[in-house]
Design a protein around this motif. Sequence first.
Motif, PDB file in Angstrom:
ATOM      1  N   MET A 253       0.834  -1.205   0.000  1.00 61.24           N
ATOM      2  CA  MET A 253       0.000   0.000   0.000  1.00 61.24           C
ATOM      3  C   MET A 253       0.872   1.259   0.000  1.00 61.24           C
ATOM      4  O   MET A 253       1.628   1.438  -0.927  1.00 61.24           O
ATOM      5  N   SER A 254       0.794   2.082   1.081  1.00 62.90           N
ATOM      6  CA  SER A 254       1.670   3.256   1.119  1.00 62.90           C
ATOM      7  C   SER A 254       2.300   3.374   2.505  1.00 62.90           C
ATOM      8  O   SER A 254       2.489   4.475   3.008  1.00 62.90           O
ATOM      9  N   GLU A 255       2.606   2.233   3.103  1.00 62.56           N
ATOM     10  CA  GLU A 255       3.213   2.246   4.439  1.00 62.56           C
ATOM     11  C   GLU A 255       4.615   2.851   4.349  1.00 62.56           C
ATOM     12  O   GLU A 255       5.433   2.427   3.524  1.00 62.56           O
TER      13      GLU A 255
ATOM     14  N   ARG B 296       7.385   0.129  -6.361  1.00 59.32           N
ATOM     15  CA  ARG B 296       5.956   0.405  -6.546  1.00 59.32           C
ATOM     16  C   ARG B 296       5.140  -0.130  -5.367  1.00 59.32           C
ATOM     17  O   ARG B 296       5.543  -1.093  -4.717  1.00 59.32           O
ATOM     18  N   SER B 297       3.974   0.443  -5.227  1.00 55.13           N
ATOM     19  CA  SER B 297       3.024  -0.086  -4.248  1.00 55.13           C
ATOM     20  C   SER B 297       2.398  -1.353  -4.820  1.00 55.13           C
ATOM     21  O   SER B 297       2.066  -1.412  -6.012  1.00 55.13           O
ATOM     22  N   ASP B 298       2.184  -2.358  -3.962  1.00 57.82           N
ATOM     23  CA  ASP B 298       1.541  -3.592  -4.454  1.00 57.82           C
ATOM     24  C   ASP B 298       0.074  -3.367  -4.798  1.00 57.82           C
ATOM     25  O   ASP B 298      -0.568  -4.217  -5.415  1.00 57.82           O
ATOM     26  N   LYS B 299      -0.456  -2.204  -4.436  1.00 54.71           N
ATOM     27  CA  LYS B 299      -1.840  -1.892  -4.811  1.00 54.71           C
ATOM     28  C   LYS B 299      -1.958  -1.658  -6.317  1.00 54.71           C
ATOM     29  O   LYS B 299      -3.048  -1.738  -6.872  1.00 54.71           O
ATOM     30  N   SER B 300      -0.802  -1.362  -6.955  1.00 55.33           N
ATOM     31  CA  SER B 300      -0.850  -1.159  -8.398  1.00 55.33           C
ATOM     32  C   SER B 300      -1.107  -2.478  -9.130  1.00 55.33           C
ATOM     33  O   SER B 300      -1.416  -2.478 -10.319  1.00 55.33           O
ATOM     34  N   LEU B 301      -0.974  -3.620  -8.433  1.00 56.56           N
ATOM     35  CA  LEU B 301      -1.218  -4.914  -9.056  1.00 56.56           C
ATOM     36  C   LEU B 301      -2.559  -5.511  -8.659  1.00 56.56           C
ATOM     37  O   LEU B 301      -3.233  -6.138  -9.474  1.00 56.56           O
ATOM     38  N   TYR B 302      -2.915  -5.336  -7.391  1.00 55.70           N
ATOM     39  CA  TYR B 302      -4.079  -6.056  -6.853  1.00 55.70           C
ATOM     40  C   TYR B 302      -4.641  -5.223  -5.718  1.00 55.70           C
ATOM     41  O   TYR B 302      -3.883  -4.676  -4.919  1.00 55.70           O
ATOM     42  N   ASN B 303      -5.949  -5.128  -5.671  1.00 65.21           N
ATOM     43  CA  ASN B 303      -6.584  -4.194  -4.749  1.00 65.21           C
ATOM     44  C   ASN B 303      -6.179  -4.391  -3.294  1.00 65.21           C
ATOM     45  O   ASN B 303      -6.048  -3.432  -2.550  1.00 65.21           O
TER      46      ASN B 303
ATOM     47  N   GLY C  48       8.492  -5.110   5.192  1.00 68.70           N
ATOM     48  CA  GLY C  48       8.671  -6.192   4.220  1.00 68.70           C
ATOM     49  C   GLY C  48       8.596  -5.675   2.801  1.00 68.70           C
ATOM     50  O   GLY C  48       7.903  -4.691   2.527  1.00 68.70           O
ATOM     51  N   ILE C  49       9.332  -6.337   1.923  1.00 71.64           N
ATOM     52  CA  ILE C  49       9.300  -5.984   0.496  1.00 71.64           C
ATOM     53  C   ILE C  49       9.322  -7.262  -0.343  1.00 71.64           C
ATOM     54  O   ILE C  49       9.650  -8.335   0.169  1.00 71.64           O
TER      55      ILE C  49
END
Lengths: 203, 541
Positions: B446-448, B474-481, B497-498
């Motif tokens: 997200m944007s943590e 990138r934020s993982d939100k760009s892939l999946y809600n 974590g990354i």
Amino acid sequence: MGKKKQKTTSIGWVVALLLVAFSAAAGVTYYMSRGVGKPIVPNQSKPAVVKPHNVQPTPKREVAIYLPEVVHGAFYLVPSTRTTALEGDILDVAMKVLLDTTGESGEAGKLIPKGTELLSTVKVNKGVAVVNLSKEFTDNFSGGSTQESLVLNSIAYTLVDNSNGKVKKVQILVEGNAVETLGGHFELTDPMEPDSALLKPDK
Amino acid sequence: MKQAIWASVTLLLLLCAIIPGARAETVPVRVMIGTRQAIVAPSPVFNGKRVLAPLSILNSLEATYKAAQGDKITITSASGQSGEVETVDVNGTKMIPMDGVISAIGGDCLWDEESNTLTLIARVQSVEFVDEVLKINCSFPVSCSVRNWTSGNKIIIEIPSAKHVAEAQEVFIGSPVVTRARLGQDGVARIVLDLEKNVPFKVLSQPVASQIQIKVSESLPKVRVQVEKPKAPADQPFTVTGVEVRPVRDQQFEVVVHTDGKGNVSTSYGVDPPQIVIKLPGAILADSVDTHNGSHSMLKDLKLTQESHSPTMARLVMNLNRVMVYNVRVEEDAIRVMVRPPDGAGGTLADKFIVIDPGHGGSQNGACNGSVYEKDINLRIAQELASALEAEGARVQLTRNGDATMGLAVRSEVAINKNADFFISIHCNSNGTKNSASGIETYYHMSEPSPLALAYAVHAGVCSATGMCDRKARSDKSLYNSGLAVLRRLENTGVPGILVECGYINHSDDRSRLTDTRYRKKLADGIVAGLKAYVEGTPIK
């Protein structure tokens, strides 16, 4: 004298009984007229007949399916309108058309894992469409996070778009069961919402 | 005799006291025609059984009537549907039962006992398209909304208080511009027109009508369909009167931008060199603005400039001595930027415990190309990274150190249960078309702020060490809600974590690197460099 008194008494009792009977009848009538506190509303009257004056049987129909496109190395989903002669519920038809893209040329033809079938009709409950796919969906998927994201969002967008606003989220089942993941990146245990970041932006 | 008469009179009085009237009472009620209240006099009433309204309500329903046998009248709707209704005398006014009226002309009634309101729901009786005009015939007048759907050639008509005959239906139109009408019910009666192309429309009917008429024709003036985006509020001009640096702790400080009104802010972030940039759209710098008020050991320098006058924009650049995280608060007379080291920063890498997660494994091959499986490459990179971290003195644990099948939740739990300082998941990417994409992506959840800082630092490290195409942190939100499963599980655990996608396995160049020990060594060194920048504050290059 005694006789006269007896006659007067009888008339009095008759009058009294009549009054009681009248009062009781008025009361019963009133309470019956009150009903149960709700007005009569018409039963679901017989459906009015649709009169499509210039309407003919549907020979073909269109569905919008969402397919991937690569633009300067970035991945997007774009709507593609397809014409089909398939009959049935629009969501089933849209899913079948999407699943049938396997083998088409370009990025689109490699989206859906080979052999994936829709096992039962798409059911919608409280805005969640439940899609039951065959085991080939997970067995034949071999992509990375990008591909997994495109596959899942393509299904979600296709169902949302063709649902006339009825579908907000999508729950994917495989062989009738909830599965943890398609390709090891995203959880499928909860219904998913399509992600707007994947839609190709307007110029 | 006297006793009998007195007894009956007493009984009658008692009954009259119990029964409030010898005949049924009526109470005034409200009748709603869809969302509009029917204005009629005298008021509609509820007689305990039915809602009755004066005959004049038929005008509001665009229905007509004529006398029939006895007390009955024949009601006919605007669309021609008719039926007989018996009139009832209510306090000298001839009234009609609304349930009978709706049965005659079509529709439904909804009774709300609490508010004494009867709502009439219209029936959509037919949909037709004649001479470029869509006609929607309803059992009585309704209002509707009409709009274009932005991502397709569609017109959507919604009628809030109406029902279709069937829940869903399709009507084939087949005109040169309109393919079909789809009828659906979802709280509102909805009609979606599928168009052959983007064609203008115009509503011909009155705002409230029993026949909605919409012209759909190329002859109408073209109206450019705008994507409905929320309008960004215009940047309100404000003046920056001063900038102040306030130390909070040894490694934490606050930058306060004093303003004469509520300002606007957008930010950008960098780790190589560490930098926070605050853009201030609408900001004008006062002549006397002082930017040298205070300092902090973590802040290398601070620059405030008037970037442009048209549009008005100022820019505050904070060059930092190490990777930091920040949050911005906008107040009525100030913009406050709190800057602090990220979670898990400080000390040396030798003090840290890192969980490395080689993606997939066992029955889950991940992406593959011929005999090259992602699960195997992930494990080799993870083992290389473990060696590099151990060489720095760090403690390391792999979620799997062989070809084992693992669930997604279990992987993050290893880091959570063992109080790891960091969680690094190693993956390789792949898409549908060979050789169409190449490079490295690093994802945060997200944007943590702390995972974002870690992803930026590690991504800069691996791109610098390998020279691979930079596909961004990138934020993982760009892939999946809901984001990547292994990172989502770390939410609110304090474990940054990354997930690093180390290259595209279906790109021949990337694949030949991923299968090369030397490349994997460079990857591991790059991740270590990023971690050291994050933990120790060392430069990445």
